[in-house]
Scaffold this motif. Structure first.
Motif, PDB file in Angstrom:
ATOM      1  N   LEU A 170      -4.572  -7.187   2.093  1.00  0.00           N
ATOM      2  CA  LEU A 170      -5.686  -6.677   1.287  1.00  0.00           C
ATOM      3  C   LEU A 170      -6.232  -7.695   0.291  1.00  0.00           C
ATOM      4  O   LEU A 170      -7.248  -7.435  -0.354  1.00  0.00           O
ATOM      5  N   ARG A 217       3.482   5.913   2.817  1.00  0.00           N
ATOM      6  CA  ARG A 217       3.665   7.348   3.107  1.00  0.00           C
ATOM      7  C   ARG A 217       3.585   7.611   4.607  1.00  0.00           C
ATOM      8  O   ARG A 217       4.300   8.461   5.136  1.00  0.00           O
ATOM      9  N   GLN A 272      -9.190  -6.283   5.232  1.00  0.00           N
ATOM     10  CA  GLN A 272      -9.748  -4.965   5.586  1.00  0.00           C
ATOM     11  C   GLN A 272     -11.263  -5.013   5.701  1.00  0.00           C
ATOM     12  O   GLN A 272     -11.888  -4.098   6.230  1.00  0.00           O
ATOM     13  N   ARG A 273     -11.876  -6.096   5.178  1.00  0.00           N
ATOM     14  CA  ARG A 273     -13.336  -6.232   5.238  1.00  0.00           C
ATOM     15  C   ARG A 273     -13.798  -7.083   6.427  1.00  0.00           C
ATOM     16  O   ARG A 273     -14.991  -7.212   6.662  1.00  0.00           O
ATOM     17  N   SER A 281       0.836  -1.202   0.000  1.00  0.00           N
ATOM     18  CA  SER A 281       0.000   0.000   0.000  1.00  0.00           C
ATOM     19  C   SER A 281       0.871   1.253   0.000  1.00  0.00           C
ATOM     20  O   SER A 281       1.609   1.511   0.949  1.00  0.00           O
ATOM     21  N   SER A 282       0.751   2.059  -1.064  1.00  0.00           N
ATOM     22  CA  SER A 282       1.542   3.297  -1.120  1.00  0.00           C
ATOM     23  C   SER A 282       1.048   4.289  -0.067  1.00  0.00           C
ATOM     24  O   SER A 282       1.826   5.104   0.442  1.00  0.00           O
ATOM     25  N   ALA A 283      -0.240   4.227   0.274  1.00  0.00           N
ATOM     26  CA  ALA A 283      -0.771   5.118   1.304  1.00  0.00           C
ATOM     27  C   ALA A 283      -0.149   4.776   2.659  1.00  0.00           C
ATOM     28  O   ALA A 283       0.222   5.663   3.429  1.00  0.00           O
ATOM     29  N   GLN A 334     -12.831   0.679   5.862  1.00  0.00           N
ATOM     30  CA  GLN A 334     -12.256  -0.584   5.349  1.00  0.00           C
ATOM     31  C   GLN A 334     -11.079  -0.338   4.411  1.00  0.00           C
ATOM     32  O   GLN A 334     -10.958  -0.990   3.371  1.00  0.00           O
ATOM     33  N   LEU A 335     -10.237   0.617   4.795  1.00  0.00           N
ATOM     34  CA  LEU A 335      -9.040   0.938   4.029  1.00  0.00           C
ATOM     35  C   LEU A 335      -7.844   0.933   4.954  1.00  0.00           C
ATOM     36  O   LEU A 335      -7.982   1.136   6.167  1.00  0.00           O
ATOM     37  N   VAL A 336      -6.677   0.734   4.388  1.00  0.00           N
ATOM     38  CA  VAL A 336      -5.434   0.990   5.107  1.00  0.00           C
ATOM     39  C   VAL A 336      -4.805   2.238   4.476  1.00  0.00           C
ATOM     40  O   VAL A 336      -5.066   2.522   3.306  1.00  0.00           O
ATOM     41  N   PRO A 337      -4.020   2.977   5.171  1.00  0.00           N
ATOM     42  CA  PRO A 337      -3.585   2.722   6.533  1.00  0.00           C
ATOM     43  C   PRO A 337      -4.594   3.206   7.578  1.00  0.00           C
ATOM     44  O   PRO A 337      -5.470   4.007   7.302  1.00  0.00           O
TER      45      PRO A 337
HETATM   46  N1  LIG Z   1      -7.086   8.419   0.907  1.00  0.00           N
HETATM   47  C1  LIG Z   1      -6.787   7.181   1.623  1.00  0.00           C
HETATM   48  C2  LIG Z   1      -6.499   6.099   0.649  1.00  0.00           C
HETATM   49  C3  LIG Z   1      -6.409   4.765   1.327  1.00  0.00           C
HETATM   50  C4  LIG Z   1      -6.463   3.656   0.314  1.00  0.00           C
HETATM   51  O1  LIG Z   1      -6.920   3.838  -0.822  1.00  0.00           O
HETATM   52  N2  LIG Z   1      -5.975   2.482   0.713  1.00  0.00           N
HETATM   53  C5  LIG Z   1      -5.999   1.338  -0.162  1.00  0.00           C
HETATM   54  C6  LIG Z   1      -4.588   0.735  -0.261  1.00  0.00           C
HETATM   55  S1  LIG Z   1      -3.416   1.918  -0.909  1.00  0.00           S
HETATM   56  C7  LIG Z   1      -6.915   0.278   0.430  1.00  0.00           C
HETATM   57  O2  LIG Z   1      -7.000   0.127   1.630  1.00  0.00           O
HETATM   58  N3  LIG Z   1      -7.593  -0.492  -0.432  1.00  0.00           N
HETATM   59  C8  LIG Z   1      -8.416  -1.566   0.010  1.00  0.00           C
HETATM   60  C9  LIG Z   1      -9.690  -1.695  -0.755  1.00  0.00           C
HETATM   61  O3  LIG Z   1      -9.931  -0.872  -1.657  1.00  0.00           O
HETATM   62  O4  LIG Z   1     -10.464  -2.598  -0.441  1.00  0.00           O
HETATM   63  C10 LIG Z   1      -5.611   7.431   2.493  1.00  0.00           C
HETATM   64  O5  LIG Z   1      -4.720   8.181   2.078  1.00  0.00           O
HETATM   65  O6  LIG Z   1      -5.550   6.903   3.591  1.00  0.00           O
END
Ligand SMILES: N[C@@H](CCC(=O)N[C@@H](CS)C(=O)NCC(=O)O)C(=O)O
Length: 61
Positions: free
Chosen positions: A37, A18, A44-45, A13-15, A56-59
Motif C-alpha cells: 500500500l 480479518r 493498489q492504484r 492491513s487489519s481488514a 483500489q482497496l485491500v483486501p
Molecule cells: N471496508 C473495507 C475497508 C478496506 C480498507 O480500508 N482497506 C485499506 C487497508 S486496511 C486500504 O486498502 N487502503 C488503501 C488506500 O486507502 O489507498 C473492507 O473491509 O474491505
C-alpha cells in the motif's frame, strides 16, 4: 468442483487480517498476493490491480 481462492492483501492491513482469520477458521486454502500500500505510490492504484478491484482497496478475495 473446486475453487481456488486468492487473497490480495497487505500485511499491515487489519481488514485483510480479518479475512485471513475467517479463511483460517473455515479451514479454506488460499494463495496470497501481496499488494504493497506504500511502495510505488501504492500498488493498489496500479492499473492491473485497479482492473481487479476498482475500489483500489485491500483486501480482495
Ligand atoms: N471496508 C473495507 C475497508 C478496506 C480498507 O480500508 N482497506 C485499506 C487497508 S486496511 C486500504 O486498502 N487502503 C488503501 C488506500 O486507502 O489507498 C473492507 O473491509 O474491505
Amino acid at each position: 468442483m473446486s475453487t481456488e481462492l486468492t487473497l490480495y492483501g497487505y500485511w499491515r492491513s487489519s481488514a485483510a487480517y480479518r479475512v485471513r482469520i475467517a479463511l483460517s477458521l473455515k479451514g479454506l486454502a488460499y494463495r496470497q498476493v501481496p499488494v504493497h500500500l506504500v511502495k510505488d505510490g501504492g500498488q493498489q492504484r496500479a492499473a492491473d490491480y485497479r482492473a481487479l478491484n476498482p475500489q483500489q482497496l485491500v483486501p480482495l478475495l
